[in-house]
Design a protein around this motif. Sequence first.
Motif, mmCIF file in Angstrom:
data_model
loop_
_atom_site.group_PDB
_atom_site.id
_atom_site.type_symbol
_atom_site.label_atom_id
_atom_site.label_comp_id
_atom_site.label_asym_id
_atom_site.label_seq_id
_atom_site.Cartn_x
_atom_site.Cartn_y
_atom_site.Cartn_z
ATOM 1 N N GLY A 76 37.835 32.065 41.401
ATOM 2 C CA GLY A 76 38.486 33.493 40.841
ATOM 3 C C GLY A 76 39.398 33.806 40.064
ATOM 4 O O GLY A 76 40.244 32.830 39.789
ATOM 5 N N GLU A 77 39.080 35.045 39.297
ATOM 6 C CA GLU A 77 40.192 35.051 38.222
ATOM 7 C C GLU A 77 40.338 36.680 38.355
ATOM 8 O O GLU A 77 39.527 37.492 38.571
ATOM 9 N N GLN A 78 41.504 36.862 38.236
ATOM 10 C CA GLN A 78 42.181 38.490 38.527
ATOM 11 C C GLN A 78 43.173 38.656 37.403
ATOM 12 O O GLN A 78 44.303 38.015 37.016
ATOM 13 N N LEU A 79 43.053 39.761 36.910
ATOM 14 C CA LEU A 79 44.176 40.502 36.093
ATOM 15 C C LEU A 79 44.738 41.519 36.882
ATOM 16 O O LEU A 79 44.385 42.389 37.386
ATOM 17 N N SER A 80 46.098 41.127 36.781
ATOM 18 C CA SER A 80 47.172 42.040 37.487
ATOM 19 C C SER A 80 47.851 42.931 36.546
ATOM 20 O O SER A 80 48.420 41.981 35.570
ATOM 21 N N ARG A 81 47.898 44.192 36.513
ATOM 22 C CA ARG A 81 48.710 44.851 35.708
ATOM 23 C C ARG A 81 49.566 46.141 36.428
ATOM 24 O O ARG A 81 48.991 46.454 37.516
ATOM 25 N N ARG A 82 50.707 46.018 36.075
ATOM 26 C CA ARG A 82 51.636 47.103 36.599
ATOM 27 C C ARG A 82 51.207 48.384 37.045
ATOM 28 O O ARG A 82 50.367 48.909 35.650
ATOM 29 N N GLY A 83 50.910 48.892 38.098
ATOM 30 C CA GLY A 83 50.523 50.280 38.561
ATOM 31 C C GLY A 83 49.317 50.471 38.039
ATOM 32 O O GLY A 83 48.624 51.553 38.242
ATOM 33 N N LYS A 84 48.187 49.491 37.924
ATOM 34 C CA LYS A 84 46.812 49.672 38.114
ATOM 35 C C LYS A 84 46.329 48.498 39.167
ATOM 36 O O LYS A 84 46.718 47.276 39.462
ATOM 37 N N ALA A 85 45.111 48.785 39.787
ATOM 38 C CA ALA A 85 44.496 48.182 40.510
ATOM 39 C C ALA A 85 43.947 46.680 39.961
ATOM 40 O O ALA A 85 43.617 46.644 38.762
ATOM 41 N N PRO A 86 43.759 45.759 40.586
ATOM 42 C CA PRO A 86 43.653 44.569 39.948
ATOM 43 C C PRO A 86 42.338 44.460 39.388
ATOM 44 O O PRO A 86 41.236 45.193 40.300
ATOM 45 N N GLN A 87 41.732 43.661 38.599
ATOM 46 C CA GLN A 87 40.183 43.605 38.157
ATOM 47 C C GLN A 87 40.206 41.986 38.253
ATOM 48 O O GLN A 87 40.783 41.301 37.812
ATOM 49 N N GLY A 88 38.753 41.688 38.567
ATOM 50 C CA GLY A 88 38.527 40.229 38.762
ATOM 51 C C GLY A 88 37.212 39.724 38.647
ATOM 52 O O GLY A 88 36.360 40.585 38.541
ATOM 53 N N LEU A 89 37.122 38.574 38.776
ATOM 54 C CA LEU A 89 35.740 37.841 38.577
ATOM 55 C C LEU A 89 35.824 36.889 40.168
ATOM 56 O O LEU A 89 36.880 36.080 40.120
ATOM 57 N N ALA A 90 34.705 36.900 40.709
ATOM 58 C CA ALA A 90 34.603 35.873 41.907
ATOM 59 C C ALA A 90 33.224 35.081 41.630
ATOM 60 O O ALA A 90 32.112 35.696 41.591
#
Length: 158
Positions: A76-90
Amino acid sequence: MRKGFLSALVMLAAIGLAGCTAPRPDTAEPIDTRCTSAVADDALIGNWLSVRKQAGVAGELRTHIVLRADGTMSYGEQLSRRGKAPQGLAETGCWQREGRTLILRTVESNGSPVDPQDPIYINRYQIIQETGDSLELQSSDGVRLDARRMPPDYRLPW
């Protein structure tokens, strides 16, 4: 009789030519997507998390790799940015060790089957260092993952 012979010859030629233009079945050998069990005491077996920043990417990238003794894996890879929902790949699939190389072969990405012939779904990581609680990997495109062992029930926060 000659006219019948010529007609038969023309028909055979037409059938032969039609066979040349018919679509040919795919002759590539199917790829075996079954997983092979790991060596029972392989130090790579476990739940690994890498958290990093990457040039040109706003936010933090979290990579979670689960390597199971039966040879299956979850990535799993997840991009976390302040104030935004995380985006990811599973992704799920198989893993194996070849000396100092970890190979991850994806079978499903975000719940959908992938084309096992597509090389994008086979990822190789050079094992830089492995200890009981840490793992340093480098991908073939130069991305470095410094991972730490996580508890067996750890999941990426969504």
